[in-house]
Write a protein that holds these residues in place. Structure first.
Motif, PDB file in Angstrom:
ATOM      1  N   GLN A 236       0.744  -1.303   0.066  1.00  0.00           N
ATOM      2  CA  GLN A 236      -0.130   0.015  -0.158  1.00  0.00           C
ATOM      3  C   GLN A 236       0.934   1.071  -0.039  1.00  0.00           C
ATOM      4  N   GLY A 237       1.985   1.271   0.392  1.00  0.00           N
ATOM      5  CA  GLY A 237       3.041   2.270   0.468  1.00  0.00           C
ATOM      6  C   GLY A 237       4.166   2.313  -0.720  1.00  0.00           C
ATOM      7  N   GLY A 238       3.772   1.582  -1.614  1.00  0.00           N
ATOM      8  CA  GLY A 238       4.736   1.474  -2.821  1.00  0.00           C
ATOM      9  C   GLY A 238       5.467   0.247  -3.053  1.00  0.00           C
ATOM     10  N   SER A 239       6.074   0.175  -3.927  1.00  0.00           N
ATOM     11  CA  SER A 239       7.149  -1.271  -4.213  1.00  0.00           C
ATOM     12  C   SER A 239       8.841  -1.061  -4.176  1.00  0.00           C
ATOM     13  N   ARG A 240       9.036   0.280  -4.303  1.00  0.00           N
ATOM     14  CA  ARG A 240      10.432   0.413  -4.345  1.00  0.00           C
ATOM     15  C   ARG A 240      11.087   1.060  -3.534  1.00  0.00           C
ATOM     16  N   ALA A 241      12.290   0.596  -2.654  1.00  0.00           N
ATOM     17  CA  ALA A 241      12.647   1.451  -1.666  1.00  0.00           C
ATOM     18  C   ALA A 241      14.370   0.923  -1.493  1.00  0.00           C
ATOM     19  N   GLU A 242      14.973   1.741  -0.710  1.00  0.00           N
ATOM     20  CA  GLU A 242      16.308   1.521  -0.413  1.00  0.00           C
ATOM     21  C   GLU A 242      16.456   0.419   0.668  1.00  0.00           C
ATOM     22  N   LEU A 243      16.993  -0.598   0.742  1.00  0.00           N
ATOM     23  CA  LEU A 243      17.525  -1.644   1.758  1.00  0.00           C
ATOM     24  C   LEU A 243      18.888  -1.566   2.307  1.00  0.00           C
ATOM     25  N   ASP A 244      19.161  -1.202   3.432  1.00  0.00           N
ATOM     26  CA  ASP A 244      20.382  -1.227   4.068  1.00  0.00           C
ATOM     27  C   ASP A 244      20.767  -2.738   4.545  1.00  0.00           C
ATOM     28  N   LEU A 245      21.478  -3.461   3.494  1.00  0.00           N
ATOM     29  CA  LEU A 245      21.673  -4.814   3.729  1.00  0.00           C
ATOM     30  C   LEU A 245      22.471  -4.870   4.862  1.00  0.00           C
ATOM     31  N   GLY A 246      23.422  -3.984   5.553  1.00  0.00           N
ATOM     32  CA  GLY A 246      24.229  -3.928   6.586  1.00  0.00           C
ATOM     33  C   GLY A 246      23.290  -4.250   8.065  1.00  0.00           C
ATOM     34  N   MET A 247      22.107  -3.591   7.748  1.00  0.00           N
ATOM     35  CA  MET A 247      21.318  -3.530   8.983  1.00  0.00           C
ATOM     36  C   MET A 247      20.518  -4.775   8.947  1.00  0.00           C
ATOM     37  N   LEU A 248      20.088  -5.576   7.929  1.00  0.00           N
ATOM     38  CA  LEU A 248      19.876  -6.864   7.892  1.00  0.00           C
ATOM     39  C   LEU A 248      20.848  -7.928   8.448  1.00  0.00           C
ATOM     40  N   GLN A 249      21.935  -7.775   7.886  1.00  0.00           N
ATOM     41  CA  GLN A 249      23.026  -8.642   8.251  1.00  0.00           C
ATOM     42  C   GLN A 249      23.432  -8.727   9.670  1.00  0.00           C
TER      43      GLN A 249
END
Ligand SMILES: NC(=O)c1ccc[n+]([C@@H]2O[C@H](COP(=O)([O-])OP(=O)(O)OC[C@H]3O[C@@H](n4cnc5c(N)ncnc54)[C@H](OP(=O)(O)O)[C@@H]3O)[C@@H](O)[C@H]2O)c1
Length: 321
Positions: A236-249
């Protein structure tokens, strides 16, 4: 028979209750004489031409229904004409009759009658498949569900609590937040007044059931706990965004994005079987119940869509034959 035909892509007024060919049960299918059909946000997207039904499914909206079995196709065992049931559909619930693979049919759980059971299959199967089968929410863990007042959210809060987890949610008004607390949520954040990531703090949610997508991605990742699982089921808030893979890791975390409707019948049947085994007893015992905002006649589907688009409802809107 009659069904709610989408005469052309557009607003609620393109819905027309019209004469259409009767469904014939193929091998492995049953035909259900519909009593009630749940309204889902996906139906509004389908009406607008943004969510076409999977190939081979009825063109009319409606992802869940209740009713009586009118006919069984070749090879169907375990269901007979006259049985009172509800079913997870790929489409076609806004109709007098609908054909569905027998594996997607459920008996009525005790305590919920034929007139209301059409509110259950889509939300229960979606929450169970994502929060429990995929994200493996465990007792003592925290689930964050965005849109706690939605059909999906009201079921996710109840199932999380029944599983011994902590349930926190977002909602758009103070009144909706209060109703989420009444339903059992441990914390409900009014997203129009507070930033959920600030309220919750970093690494506070083990599982997130998200319907916003891009706009919440960075904040969702920031609140994921170590080993956290973010499951995105709508954008509902869109499909494209930047992902910080460091935060995920750093969190040893994972992100999933799923749809239930697109899954093949065998996968849906597996979800339905697990729901029957694990969730139906909770509903039968009255520990979990559908939250029904209102019931409208099937022929008023356009009005039901207007209400859902305005987001004044809490829980499910149901159409009754
Ligand atoms: N992938 C799948 O398999 C699947 C299956 C079923 C449903 N879904 C998705 O799940 C969502 C809920 O479906 P539904 O039929 O239950 O719809 P619904 O009852 O209309 O709910 C929509 C919800 O979105 C919430 N919302 C809107 N903006 C928000 C924001 N900025 N932050 C948090 N919440 C916000 C609304 O909250 P307020 O009213 O409080 O503003 C409302 O609770 C839909 O997006 C639907 O597409 C996905």
């Amino acid at each position: 028979m009659h069904a709610m035909v989408i005469s052309e892509p557009g607003g609620p007024d393109v819905l027309r209750w019209a004469e259409v060919p009767d469904p014939v049960p193929a091998a492995g299918e049953v035909v259900i004489e519909v009593t009630s059909a749940g309204v889902n946000r996906a139906d509004l997207m389908q009406r607008e031409g943004r969510y076409p039904p999977p190939p081979g499914s009825p063109p009319y909206p409606g992802l869940e229904c209740s009713g009586r079995i009118a006919a069984t196709g070749p090879g169907v065992t375990g269901w007979d004409a006259g049985d009172e049931v509800c079913a997870l559909l790929a489409g076609g619930g806004y109709a007098e009759r609908v054909a569905v693979p027998a594996g997607q049919v459920l008996p009525l759980p005790g305590k919920v009658g034929l007139g209301d059971a059409g509110a259950l299959p889509e939300v229960v199967c979606t929450v169970y498949a994502n929060v429990f089968q995929l994200a493996r929410l465990a007792p003592g863990e925290t689930l964050l569900v965005h849109g706690g007042s939605s059909g999906i959210g009201t079921m996710a809060i109840q199932l999380a609590k029944a599983a011994g987890a902590r349930a926190v949610c977002t909602a758009g008004t103070a009144e909706k937040a209060a109703r989420c607390l009444d339903l059992g949520a441990d914390l409900a954040i009014n997203y129009n007044e507070q930033d959920f990531a600030e309220v919750l703090g970093e690494r506070s949610a083990d599982v997130i059931l998200d319907i916003i997508g891009a706009r919440y991605l960075a904040r969702n990742v920031s609140v994921l706990a170590t080993g956290g699982r973010l499951v995105i089921i709508a954008r509902q808030g869109g499909s494209r965004a930047e992902l910080d893979l460091g935060m995920l890791q750093a969190r040893q975390a994972s992100i999933h994005a799923t749809t239930l409707r697109a899954r093949p019948p065998a996968e849906k049947a597996a979800v339905v079987a697990a729901v029957r085994e694990n969730v139906w007893p909770l509903i039968g015992a009255g520990q979990v119940a559908p939250v029904i905002d209102r019931i409208l006649p099937m022929t008023d589907a356009a009005e039901a869509h207007r209400i859902m688009a305005g987001s004044t409802h809490f829980g499910k809107i149901v159409l009754r034959a």
